[in-house]
Write a protein that holds these residues in place. Sequence first.
Motif, PDB file in Angstrom:
ATOM      1  N   GLU A  73       0.782  -1.310   0.193  1.00 59.86           N
ATOM      2  CA  GLU A  73      -0.254   0.460   0.231  1.00 59.86           C
ATOM      3  C   GLU A  73       1.039   1.411   0.140  1.00 59.86           C
ATOM      4  N   LEU A  74       2.211   1.359   1.165  1.00 58.05           N
ATOM      5  CA  LEU A  74       2.628   2.267   0.995  1.00 58.05           C
ATOM      6  C   LEU A  74       3.405   2.507  -0.379  1.00 58.05           C
ATOM      7  N   SER A  75       3.633   1.692  -1.606  1.00 56.01           N
ATOM      8  CA  SER A  75       3.666   2.284  -2.325  1.00 56.01           C
ATOM      9  C   SER A  75       3.775   2.731  -3.406  1.00 56.01           C
ATOM     10  N   TYR A  76       2.506   2.666  -3.033  1.00 56.19           N
ATOM     11  CA  TYR A  76       1.370   3.562  -4.462  1.00 56.19           C
ATOM     12  C   TYR A  76       1.878   4.877  -4.386  1.00 56.19           C
ATOM     13  N   LYS A  77       2.466   5.464  -5.775  1.00 56.44           N
ATOM     14  CA  LYS A  77       2.136   7.120  -5.778  1.00 56.44           C
ATOM     15  C   LYS A  77       1.253   7.840  -5.183  1.00 56.44           C
ATOM     16  N   ASN A  78      -0.080   7.270  -6.139  1.00 55.90           N
ATOM     17  CA  ASN A  78      -1.157   8.034  -5.888  1.00 55.90           C
ATOM     18  C   ASN A  78      -1.135   8.136  -4.413  1.00 55.90           C
ATOM     19  N   PRO A  79      -1.446   9.085  -3.403  1.00 51.39           N
ATOM     20  CA  PRO A  79      -1.519   8.864  -2.292  1.00 51.39           C
ATOM     21  C   PRO A  79      -3.235   8.688  -1.920  1.00 51.39           C
ATOM     22  N   ASP A  80      -4.284   9.117  -2.590  1.00 55.66           N
ATOM     23  CA  ASP A  80      -5.735   8.670  -2.812  1.00 55.66           C
ATOM     24  C   ASP A  80      -5.821   7.288  -2.154  1.00 55.66           C
ATOM     25  N   LYS A  81      -4.821   6.121  -2.888  1.00 53.46           N
ATOM     26  CA  LYS A  81      -4.958   4.500  -2.721  1.00 53.46           C
ATOM     27  C   LYS A  81      -4.397   4.273  -1.711  1.00 53.46           C
ATOM     28  N   ARG A  82      -3.648   5.144  -0.730  1.00 52.25           N
ATOM     29  CA  ARG A  82      -3.398   4.843   0.712  1.00 52.25           C
ATOM     30  C   ARG A  82      -3.572   5.731   1.450  1.00 52.25           C
ATOM     31  N   LYS A  83      -3.479   4.455   2.974  1.00 52.81           N
ATOM     32  CA  LYS A  83      -4.636   5.062   3.929  1.00 52.81           C
ATOM     33  C   LYS A  83      -3.339   5.617   5.150  1.00 52.81           C
ATOM     34  N   ALA A  84      -2.309   5.354   5.425  1.00 52.84           N
ATOM     35  CA  ALA A  84      -1.085   5.737   5.899  1.00 52.84           C
ATOM     36  C   ALA A  84      -0.383   6.328   5.200  1.00 52.84           C
ATOM     37  N   ASP A  85       1.260   7.421   5.674  1.00 48.20           N
ATOM     38  CA  ASP A  85       2.218   8.234   4.331  1.00 48.20           C
ATOM     39  C   ASP A  85       3.327   7.398   5.438  1.00 48.20           C
ATOM     40  N   GLY A  86       3.300   6.384   6.193  1.00 48.12           N
ATOM     41  CA  GLY A  86       3.994   5.831   6.642  1.00 48.12           C
ATOM     42  C   GLY A  86       4.001   4.554   8.452  1.00 48.12           C
ATOM     43  N   ILE A  87       5.210   3.913   8.916  1.00 47.05           N
ATOM     44  CA  ILE A  87       4.061   2.841   9.139  1.00 47.05           C
ATOM     45  C   ILE A  87       5.435   2.996  10.916  1.00 47.05           C
ATOM     46  N   LEU A  88       4.974   3.660  11.996  1.00 42.14           N
ATOM     47  CA  LEU A  88       5.917   3.642  13.176  1.00 42.14           C
ATOM     48  C   LEU A  88       5.747   2.351  14.320  1.00 42.14           C
ATOM     49  N   ALA A  89       7.297   1.729  14.101  1.00 39.38           N
ATOM     50  CA  ALA A  89       7.203   0.695  14.981  1.00 39.38           C
ATOM     51  C   ALA A  89       8.110   0.919  16.418  1.00 39.38           C
ATOM     52  N   TRP A  90       8.479   0.268  17.173  1.00 38.47           N
ATOM     53  CA  TRP A  90       9.073   0.960  18.552  1.00 38.47           C
ATOM     54  C   TRP A  90      10.421   0.047  18.025  1.00 38.47           C
ATOM     55  N   HIS A  91      10.836   0.217  16.886  1.00 37.63           N
ATOM     56  CA  HIS A  91      12.368  -0.254  17.117  1.00 37.63           C
ATOM     57  C   HIS A  91      12.959  -0.644  15.695  1.00 37.63           C
ATOM     58  N   PRO A  92      13.951   0.113  15.079  1.00 41.46           N
ATOM     59  CA  PRO A  92      13.968  -0.758  13.368  1.00 41.46           C
ATOM     60  C   PRO A  92      13.452  -2.446  13.446  1.00 41.46           C
ATOM     61  N   ASN A  93      14.476  -2.474  14.475  1.00 33.81           N
ATOM     62  CA  ASN A  93      14.166  -3.705  14.302  1.00 33.81           C
ATOM     63  C   ASN A  93      12.747  -4.898  14.291  1.00 33.81           C
ATOM     64  N   ARG A  94      11.789  -4.083  14.493  1.00 36.36           N
ATOM     65  CA  ARG A  94      10.233  -4.499  14.115  1.00 36.36           C
ATOM     66  C   ARG A  94       9.404  -4.542  12.938  1.00 36.36           C
ATOM     67  N   LEU A  95      10.710  -3.972  11.805  1.00 34.76           N
ATOM     68  CA  LEU A  95      10.577  -3.762  10.677  1.00 34.76           C
ATOM     69  C   LEU A  95      10.770  -4.186  10.003  1.00 34.76           C
ATOM     70  N   SER A  96      12.147  -5.343  10.358  1.00 34.81           N
ATOM     71  CA  SER A  96      13.503  -6.024   9.562  1.00 34.81           C
ATOM     72  C   SER A  96      14.292  -6.665  10.176  1.00 34.81           C
ATOM     73  N   ARG A  97      14.288  -7.257  10.061  1.00 35.78           N
ATOM     74  CA  ARG A  97      15.029  -8.779  10.619  1.00 35.78           C
ATOM     75  C   ARG A  97      16.096  -9.427   8.984  1.00 35.78           C
ATOM     76  N   ASN A  98      15.794  -9.337   8.228  1.00 41.70           N
ATOM     77  CA  ASN A  98      16.412  -9.887   7.124  1.00 41.70           C
ATOM     78  C   ASN A  98      16.487  -8.615   5.720  1.00 41.70           C
ATOM     79  N   ALA A  99      17.845  -8.705   5.550  1.00 41.24           N
ATOM     80  CA  ALA A  99      18.209  -7.927   4.507  1.00 41.24           C
ATOM     81  C   ALA A  99      16.842  -7.877   2.789  1.00 41.24           C
ATOM     82  N   GLN A 100      15.966  -8.592   2.536  1.00 38.57           N
ATOM     83  CA  GLN A 100      15.272  -8.679   1.455  1.00 38.57           C
ATOM     84  C   GLN A 100      14.700  -7.595   2.497  1.00 38.57           C
TER      85      GLN A 100
END
Length: 107
Positions: A73-100
């Motif tokens: 959803e966040l990859s959509y260029k048209n902001p009307d297609k997105r409910k949000a602009d970003g992600i809030l997480a407690w720590h960056p490792n909540r978002l990713s634990r692998n390189a991909q």
Amino acid sequence: MYNTEFTGFKVYNYLRRSEREGSWKQERSIQDQEADNLSLAERLGLVVVETVIEKDSARTPNNRPKFNAILKELSYKNPDKRKADGILAWHPNRLSRNAQEAGLVVQ
């Protein structure tokens, strides 16, 4: 005083289990992460549009369907297609634990 440039910025409040490396012991509970995130959102003037709790591990790629849906959803260029602009997480490792997935988050 916090910077107000984020006032009104819409975010997903993303929560997932936090375990200590090499252990099954939980480092930070979902409830604690949520309380910290909501407090920060309030201080920064962020608008939490949805709280998303992911149960699956991030150690292997493509194992978190809710997270993948947010990224799509966040990859959509048209902001009307997105409910949000970003992600809030407690720590960056909540978002990713692998390189991909780290690459997808940065992109």
